[in-house]
Design an enzyme around this catalytic site. Structure first.
Site, short mmCIF file in Angstrom:
data_model
loop_
_atom_site.label_atom_id
_atom_site.label_comp_id
_atom_site.label_asym_id
_atom_site.label_seq_id
_atom_site.Cartn_x
_atom_site.Cartn_y
_atom_site.Cartn_z
N SER A 36 -30.49 21.66 -69.18
CA SER A 36 -29.98 21.17 -67.90
C SER A 36 -29.19 19.87 -68.00
O SER A 36 -28.47 19.53 -67.07
CB SER A 36 -31.15 20.96 -66.94
OG SER A 36 -32.11 20.10 -67.53
N ASP A 53 -33.16 12.92 -60.23
CA ASP A 53 -34.36 13.60 -59.74
C ASP A 53 -35.51 13.28 -60.68
O ASP A 53 -35.42 12.33 -61.46
CB ASP A 53 -34.12 15.11 -59.54
CG ASP A 53 -33.83 15.84 -60.84
OD1 ASP A 53 -34.05 15.24 -61.92
OD2 ASP A 53 -33.40 17.01 -60.79
N HIS A 91 -33.92 14.28 -64.41
CA HIS A 91 -32.52 14.21 -64.84
C HIS A 91 -31.86 12.87 -64.55
O HIS A 91 -32.11 12.27 -63.50
CB HIS A 91 -31.71 15.33 -64.17
CG HIS A 91 -32.21 16.68 -64.52
ND1 HIS A 91 -32.87 17.49 -63.61
CD2 HIS A 91 -32.17 17.37 -65.69
CE1 HIS A 91 -33.20 18.62 -64.21
NE2 HIS A 91 -32.80 18.57 -65.47
#
Ligand SMILES: *[C@@H]1O[C@H](CO)[C@@H](O)[C@H](O)[C@H]1NC(C)=O
Ligand SMILES: *[C@@H]1O[C@H](CO)[C@@H](O)[C@H](O)[C@H]1NC(C)=O
Length: 383
Positions: A49, A345, A348
């Protein structure tokens, strides 16, 4: 004594003159390459991600991690949720920009149904296979991402379609000069840490050694397969300071980093460094730059104000303690000063974090956060 000393002095003066000439001529070469706008023909992106630009939007299932809703993308042009796990651009985007592309290459799954579009994208600037939640091991978050081995398979498909359209000579020439970017391993370690949480320290240590061996075996197989398919230049980001992400700090009453998770990450980074140095000594036409995300995060968190951060512990988008008790969904709260947060978040980096990271890996002094050289030199090196 006198003449000998003079002789030595003279010799070393000669030696430094020669050294100077060498330094001058190599910097002339580098300058010339940069002046010629020598961007690599393409960039192929593999990992999780931290680099995904939308592949997961094409996967089905309720447990696939997807950044396709607000507030993901709140600072992206047009405030669109593209699938990037960021408030705006991510590390792949900033590295692509540094290398001379407009942004990260597009997600493979957005192109794959059409071989024409796939080859067109590959030639225009590359393809991204990165997928949120993905690990080196197929078993990591299985069924909810594109694991590294499958990303390599997708590249193989890409190459065979390139060969069919361009011929193998042109395809191989393009691949030799292209940059292959990697950031993977964090998810394998997160999954391991959760599964082992009730074991003794000795048990965890023994299991970690076995885990590292299987991770290195999978990573090395992926790199060797890509090399056999024509990849030459590997830009690799190691695993960062996992114990300091908000989701990890949440487990500590005072919000401190998890030392155990950091140790797990740093142990993996050590074996990863050995793996690449060993591959480089064995594979012909193989060049790599290993970027130290762990070391960069450590330095950043030791002096957050130096880069303008006022919050390095909490999530900007989320809810509850440290913003990490609730996911970043449309019902979450979002901070206003997003550039002052290290984390977007619970796991991340913020867009600004991604930008600073990419900047450091691209052209900070080699040996500081990259070795044996930085991403810029990797891109410009001729093989
Ligand atoms: C560890 O122990 C806790 C508390 O007993 C339990 O809730 C949890 O499921 C256990 N975790 C694992 C991976 O076994
Ligand atoms: C938002 O909704 C999700 C479930 O859809 C829930 O898990 C989460 O706790 C909610 N967030 C907040 C901040 O209430």
């Amino acid at each position: 004594m006198e003449p000998a000393e003079t002789m030595v002095g003279y010799r070393s003066a000669m030696a430094s003159t020669a050294l100077c000439l060498l330094v001058v001529s190599s910097s002339v070469l580098v300058t010339t390459a940069a002046a010629a706008g020598a961007r690599p023909p393409a960039m192929f992106v593999f990992g999780d991600s931290t680099l995904d630009v939308g592949n997961n939007n094409y996967l089905s299932g309720p447990d696939v991690p997807r950044a396709n809703k607000p507030y993901y993308g709140i600072d992206f042009p047009g405030s669109v949720s593209t699938g990037r796990f960021s408030n705006g651009y991510n590390i792949a985007d900033y590295l692509a920009k540094s290398l001379g592309f407009p942004w990260s290459p597009p997600p493979y799954l957005s192109l794959a149904p059409s071989s024409g579009r796939l080859v067109q994208a590959a030639v225009a600037g590359g393809v991204s296979y990165a997928s949120g939640g993905a690990g080196i091991l197929d078993s990591t978050n299985a069924g909810n991402n594109i694991p590294l081995s499958k990303q390599v398979q997708y590249f193989k498909t890409t190459k065979s379609q390139m060969v069919a359209k361009l011929g193998s000579r042109a395809a191989n020439l393009l691949l030799t000069k292209s940059v292959f970017l990697f950031s993977v391993g964090s998810n394998d370690l997160f999954v391991f840490a959760v599964a082992e949480q009730n074991k003794s320290a000795a048990g965890q240590q023994r299991d970690a050694a076995a885990l590292y061996a299987s991770l290195i075996s999978g990573y090395s197989a992926a790199v060797r397969d890509l090399h056999a398919l024509g990849a030459s230049k590997f830009a690799v980001i190691n695993v960062g300071l996992l114990g300091c992400v908000p989701a990890a700090r949440l487990h500590d009453a005072s919000g401190a980093c998890s030392g155990a998770l950091n140790q797990l990450a740093s142990g993996f980074d050590d074996v990863l460094a050995s793996m690449f140095s060993s591959l480089a000594s064995r594979l012909p036409g193989f060049a790599y730059s290993l970027a130290d995300y762990y070391g960069l995060s450590e330095a950043t968190f030791a002096d957050p104000r130096a880069v303008g951060y006022t919050d390095i512990a909490g999530a900007c988008c989320g809810g509850g303690r440290l913003g990490a008790e609730a996911p970043c969904l449309p019902n979450a709260t979002v901070c206003a000063d997003r550039d002052r947060h290290a984390f977007w978040d619970a796991v991340h980096p913020s867009q600004r974090g991604a930008m600073l990271t990419a900047q450091n890996f691209y052209d900070s002094r080699p040996g500081r956060y990259t070795a044996p050289f930085n991403f810029k030199e990797l891109a410009q090196t001729s093989l």
